[in-house]
Scaffold this motif. Structure first.
Motif, PDB file in Angstrom:
ATOM      1  N   TYR A   1      14.188 -26.986   8.820  1.00  0.00           N
ATOM      2  CA  TYR A   1      14.178 -27.229  10.261  1.00  0.00           C
ATOM      3  C   TYR A   1      13.380 -28.485  10.660  1.00  0.00           C
ATOM      4  CZ  TYR A   1      16.358 -22.701  10.981  1.00  0.00           C
ATOM      5  OH  TYR A   1      17.245 -21.644  10.976  1.00  0.00           O
ATOM      6  N   GLY A   2      12.994 -29.276   9.686  1.00  0.00           N
ATOM      7  CA  GLY A   2      12.294 -30.516   9.997  1.00  0.00           C
ATOM      8  C   GLY A   2      10.896 -30.313  10.550  1.00  0.00           C
ATOM      9  N   ILE A   3      10.229 -29.255  10.118  1.00  0.00           N
ATOM     10  CA  ILE A   3       8.862 -28.963  10.569  1.00  0.00           C
ATOM     11  C   ILE A   3       7.875 -29.612   9.599  1.00  0.00           C
ATOM     12  CG2 ILE A   3       7.155 -27.134  10.943  1.00  0.00           C
ATOM     13  CD1 ILE A   3       9.546 -25.301  11.674  1.00  0.00           C
ATOM     14  N   LYS A   4       7.010 -30.460  10.115  1.00  0.00           N
ATOM     15  CA  LYS A   4       6.052 -31.172   9.267  1.00  0.00           C
ATOM     16  C   LYS A   4       4.810 -30.305   9.037  1.00  0.00           C
ATOM     17  CE  LYS A   4       7.406 -35.822  10.748  1.00  0.00           C
ATOM     18  NZ  LYS A   4       6.959 -37.091  11.393  1.00  0.00           N
ATOM     19  N   TYR A   5       4.661 -29.815   7.820  1.00  0.00           N
ATOM     20  CA  TYR A   5       3.472 -29.063   7.408  1.00  0.00           C
ATOM     21  C   TYR A   5       2.748 -29.898   6.359  1.00  0.00           C
ATOM     22  CZ  TYR A   5       5.610 -28.347   2.914  1.00  0.00           C
ATOM     23  OH  TYR A   5       6.152 -28.587   1.679  1.00  0.00           O
TER      24      TYR A   5
ATOM     25  N   ASP B   1       2.565 -41.177   7.464  1.00  0.00           N
ATOM     26  CA  ASP B   1       3.604 -40.241   7.051  1.00  0.00           C
ATOM     27  C   ASP B   1       3.155 -39.459   5.819  1.00  0.00           C
ATOM     28  OD1 ASP B   1       5.381 -40.807   9.070  1.00  0.00           O
ATOM     29  OD2 ASP B   1       6.277 -42.463   7.971  1.00  0.00           O
ATOM     30  N   LEU B   2       3.613 -38.220   5.742  1.00  0.00           N
ATOM     31  CA  LEU B   2       3.202 -37.330   4.666  1.00  0.00           C
ATOM     32  C   LEU B   2       3.780 -37.766   3.326  1.00  0.00           C
ATOM     33  CD1 LEU B   2       3.804 -34.001   6.610  1.00  0.00           C
ATOM     34  CD2 LEU B   2       1.592 -35.091   6.190  1.00  0.00           C
ATOM     35  N   ILE B   3       3.082 -37.396   2.250  1.00  0.00           N
ATOM     36  CA  ILE B   3       3.563 -37.645   0.898  1.00  0.00           C
ATOM     37  C   ILE B   3       3.764 -36.304   0.192  1.00  0.00           C
ATOM     38  CG2 ILE B   3       2.393 -39.880   0.776  1.00  0.00           C
ATOM     39  CD1 ILE B   3       0.273 -38.483  -1.018  1.00  0.00           C
ATOM     40  N   LYS B   4       4.284 -36.346  -1.030  1.00  0.00           N
ATOM     41  CA  LYS B   4       4.471 -35.139  -1.821  1.00  0.00           C
ATOM     42  C   LYS B   4       3.422 -35.085  -2.942  1.00  0.00           C
ATOM     43  CE  LYS B   4       8.276 -33.348   0.045  1.00  0.00           C
ATOM     44  NZ  LYS B   4       8.328 -31.981   0.615  1.00  0.00           N
TER      45      LYS B   4
ATOM     46  N   GLU C   1       1.974 -32.345  -6.268  1.00  0.00           N
ATOM     47  CA  GLU C   1       2.357 -31.192  -7.092  1.00  0.00           C
ATOM     48  C   GLU C   1       1.380 -30.042  -6.889  1.00  0.00           C
ATOM     49  OE1 GLU C   1       3.307 -29.989 -11.760  1.00  0.00           O
ATOM     50  OE2 GLU C   1       2.754 -32.060 -11.240  1.00  0.00           O
ATOM     51  N   PHE C   2       1.938 -28.844  -6.788  1.00  0.00           N
ATOM     52  CA  PHE C   2       1.130 -27.626  -6.681  1.00  0.00           C
ATOM     53  C   PHE C   2       1.884 -26.501  -7.369  1.00  0.00           C
ATOM     54  CE2 PHE C   2      -0.409 -23.720  -4.719  1.00  0.00           C
ATOM     55  CZ  PHE C   2      -1.784 -23.918  -4.673  1.00  0.00           C
ATOM     56  N   GLU C   3       1.357 -26.024  -8.485  1.00  0.00           N
ATOM     57  CA  GLU C   3       1.958 -24.913  -9.231  1.00  0.00           C
ATOM     58  C   GLU C   3       3.420 -25.182  -9.590  1.00  0.00           C
ATOM     59  OE1 GLU C   3       0.320 -22.499 -10.529  1.00  0.00           O
ATOM     60  OE2 GLU C   3      -1.604 -22.875  -9.527  1.00  0.00           O
ATOM     61  N   GLY C   4       3.690 -26.387 -10.057  1.00  0.00           N
ATOM     62  CA  GLY C   4       5.024 -26.711 -10.549  1.00  0.00           C
ATOM     63  C   GLY C   4       6.041 -27.084  -9.490  1.00  0.00           C
ATOM     64  N   GLU C   5       5.651 -27.067  -8.213  1.00  0.00           N
ATOM     65  CA  GLU C   5       6.517 -27.484  -7.118  1.00  0.00           C
ATOM     66  C   GLU C   5       5.845 -28.636  -6.378  1.00  0.00           C
ATOM     67  OE1 GLU C   5       9.488 -26.283  -6.579  1.00  0.00           O
ATOM     68  OE2 GLU C   5       9.494 -24.400  -7.705  1.00  0.00           O
ATOM     69  N   TYR C   6       6.592 -29.275  -5.483  1.00  0.00           N
ATOM     70  CA  TYR C   6       6.038 -30.395  -4.729  1.00  0.00           C
ATOM     71  C   TYR C   6       6.039 -30.072  -3.236  1.00  0.00           C
ATOM     72  CZ  TYR C   6       5.854 -33.223  -8.902  1.00  0.00           C
ATOM     73  OH  TYR C   6       5.523 -33.704 -10.147  1.00  0.00           O
ATOM     74  N   PHE C   7       4.893 -30.340  -2.606  1.00  0.00           N
ATOM     75  CA  PHE C   7       4.694 -29.990  -1.201  1.00  0.00           C
ATOM     76  C   PHE C   7       4.105 -31.166  -0.439  1.00  0.00           C
ATOM     77  CE2 PHE C   7       4.308 -26.091  -3.696  1.00  0.00           C
ATOM     78  CZ  PHE C   7       5.231 -25.272  -3.058  1.00  0.00           C
ATOM     79  N   ASN C   8       4.217 -31.102   0.891  1.00  0.00           N
ATOM     80  CA  ASN C   8       3.679 -32.156   1.745  1.00  0.00           C
ATOM     81  C   ASN C   8       2.158 -32.186   1.705  1.00  0.00           C
ATOM     82  OD1 ASN C   8       6.292 -32.698   2.514  1.00  0.00           O
ATOM     83  ND2 ASN C   8       6.106 -31.757   4.537  1.00  0.00           N
ATOM     84  N   ALA C   9       1.617 -33.400   1.801  1.00  0.00           N
ATOM     85  CA  ALA C   9       0.167 -33.593   1.840  1.00  0.00           C
ATOM     86  C   ALA C   9      -0.140 -34.814   2.692  1.00  0.00           C
ATOM     87  CB  ALA C   9      -0.386 -33.785   0.428  1.00  0.00           C
ATOM     88  N   PRO C  10      -1.359 -34.910   3.233  1.00  0.00           N
ATOM     89  CA  PRO C  10      -1.736 -36.115   3.992  1.00  0.00           C
ATOM     90  C   PRO C  10      -1.591 -37.364   3.139  1.00  0.00           C
ATOM     91  CG  PRO C  10      -3.341 -34.365   4.320  1.00  0.00           C
ATOM     92  CD  PRO C  10      -2.432 -33.893   3.235  1.00  0.00           C
ATOM     93  N   LYS C  11      -1.119 -38.436   3.761  1.00  0.00           N
ATOM     94  CA  LYS C  11      -0.905 -39.697   3.046  1.00  0.00           C
ATOM     95  C   LYS C  11      -2.190 -40.182   2.381  1.00  0.00           C
ATOM     96  CE  LYS C  11      -0.593 -43.382   5.567  1.00  0.00           C
ATOM     97  NZ  LYS C  11      -0.091 -44.412   6.515  1.00  0.00           N
ATOM     98  N   ASN C  12      -3.293 -40.177   3.127  1.00  0.00           N
ATOM     99  CA  ASN C  12      -4.584 -40.604   2.591  1.00  0.00           C
ATOM    100  C   ASN C  12      -5.449 -39.371   2.368  1.00  0.00           C
ATOM    101  OD1 ASN C  12      -6.867 -41.969   1.793  1.00  0.00           O
ATOM    102  ND2 ASN C  12      -7.123 -43.124   3.698  1.00  0.00           N
ATOM    103  N   TYR C  13      -5.012 -38.531   1.439  1.00  0.00           N
ATOM    104  CA  TYR C  13      -5.723 -37.268   1.201  1.00  0.00           C
ATOM    105  C   TYR C  13      -7.159 -37.501   0.741  1.00  0.00           C
ATOM    106  CZ  TYR C  13      -4.268 -38.156  -3.645  1.00  0.00           C
ATOM    107  OH  TYR C  13      -4.052 -38.726  -4.875  1.00  0.00           O
ATOM    108  N   ASP C  14      -7.420 -38.642   0.096  1.00  0.00           N
ATOM    109  CA  ASP C  14      -8.774 -38.924  -0.357  1.00  0.00           C
ATOM    110  C   ASP C  14      -9.729 -39.032   0.826  1.00  0.00           C
ATOM    111  OD1 ASP C  14     -10.744 -39.815  -2.499  1.00  0.00           O
ATOM    112  OD2 ASP C  14     -10.764 -41.577  -1.184  1.00  0.00           O
ATOM    113  N   ALA C  15      -9.318 -39.732   1.880  1.00  0.00           N
ATOM    114  CA  ALA C  15     -10.169 -39.860   3.070  1.00  0.00           C
ATOM    115  C   ALA C  15     -10.373 -38.503   3.736  1.00  0.00           C
ATOM    116  CB  ALA C  15      -9.549 -40.844   4.053  1.00  0.00           C
ATOM    117  N   VAL C  16      -9.307 -37.705   3.812  1.00  0.00           N
ATOM    118  CA  VAL C  16      -9.388 -36.389   4.449  1.00  0.00           C
ATOM    119  C   VAL C  16     -10.324 -35.476   3.671  1.00  0.00           C
ATOM    120  CG1 VAL C  16      -8.081 -34.326   5.068  1.00  0.00           C
ATOM    121  CG2 VAL C  16      -7.097 -36.597   5.477  1.00  0.00           C
TER     122      VAL C  16
END
Length: 282
Positions: free
Chosen positions: A35-39, A230-233, A235-250
């Motif tokens: 449904y195009g929901i950004k998580y 914009d979000l990036i992908k 890896e988490f437990e063998g799948e790929y999920f959205n994450a903050p682009k600059n996760y290091d800063a967060v």
């Protein structure tokens, strides 16, 4: 939920519980993508993805976040999209749900997860879960944000404190809890949500900044939107999920040196009890 016979339940190991929760995440993420929901992965879950490509080994929960507009869209469609083994838990559809600082969880039916530091409530759905945390854009003025969050935090703190009243109170604390009880009576679920919606209207959707929603208690964390989108992908437990682009800063803002493992005595988890129905497959 209070009529469940827990004698039919058996202990569930942490790793087996993690696998179930990762499955919840995958199903929720698939619905969001449909449904195009950004998580995005949040907090310890994000650390786990970055540092371990999965759970922090001793972690026993999953957090994902989404901006308010996506969160509202999520709530509007998720009831009709969840498979039967999952349950949407909010204060509106589980009248006994009393973890007030987390407005939404997705629970796994026929499982049991009792948290160590939260007063046990057998009436609400207590299954394994993932947390869905709304984020809000900030108001234009800092003083408006300060007032907004003082109001919402006081309301939420009143509900949390009434849930966790200590056995012995000083006179001063008795007086404070008396005020909390009045607040709780004034703001049942629907009225409390109307107040939060009113406070949310103070936000500037075009703000460069965002933070946890007014219906949570973590007002001290303020982030730059450009570090998320914009979000990036990842890896988490063998799948790929959205994450903050600059996760290091967060993550640096949230935890400091998040790549260094904590001391063993600091590697704690939330669960006091983890069980599943004996006839349920892992």
């Amino acid at each position: 939920m209070n009529d469940i016979d827990y004698s039919n339940y058996e202990e569930l190991g942490l790793r087996d519980a993690q696998i179930i929760m990762a499955g919840i995440l995958k199903e929720v993420a698939d619905i969001c993508d449909k449904y195009g929901i950004k998580y995005f992965l949040d907090a310890g879950t994000l650390i786990g993805a970055v540092r371990h490509k999965g759970f922090i080994p001793w972690d026993d929960d999953i957090d994902i976040g989404m901006l308010r507009e996506d969160y509202r869209k999520f709530l509007s469609i998720i009831k009709n999209e969840l498979p039967e083994h999952l349950f949407l838990q909010t204060h509106e559809n589980d009248l006994y749900y009393d973890i007030y600082q987390v407005p939404c969880k997705i629970r796994y039916n026929n499982t049991l997860f009792i948290e160590e530091k939260i007063v046990e409530n057998p009436k609400m759905h207590n299954g394994l879960f993932i947390d869905i945390l709304p984020y809000d854009s900030l108001p234009k003025k800092k003083w408006v944000y300060t007032i907004q969050r003082k109001i919402s935090n006081f309301i939420l703190r009143s509900f949390v404190r009434c849930r966790e009243i200590p056995e012995k109170l000083t006179f001063k604390n008795k007086l404070t809890h008396f005020i909390y009880k009045i607040v709780v009576k004034i703001f049942p679920t629907q009225r409390r949500q109307k107040l939060f919606d009113f406070l949310i209207n103070w936000n500037d959707i075009n703000s460069e900044y965002m933070g946890y929603g007014v219906d949570t208690t973590w007002s001290e964390y303020i982030y730059k939107k450009k570090d998320f989108f914009d979000l990036i992908k990842v890896e988490f437990e063998g799948e790929y999920f959205n994450a903050p682009k600059n996760y290091d800063a967060v993550l640096t803002q949230l935890y400091g040196d998040y790549m260094t493992l904590p001391k063993e005595e600091d590697r704690v988890w939330h669960a006091k009890t983890i069980k599943k129905l004996s006839s349920m497959d892992n």
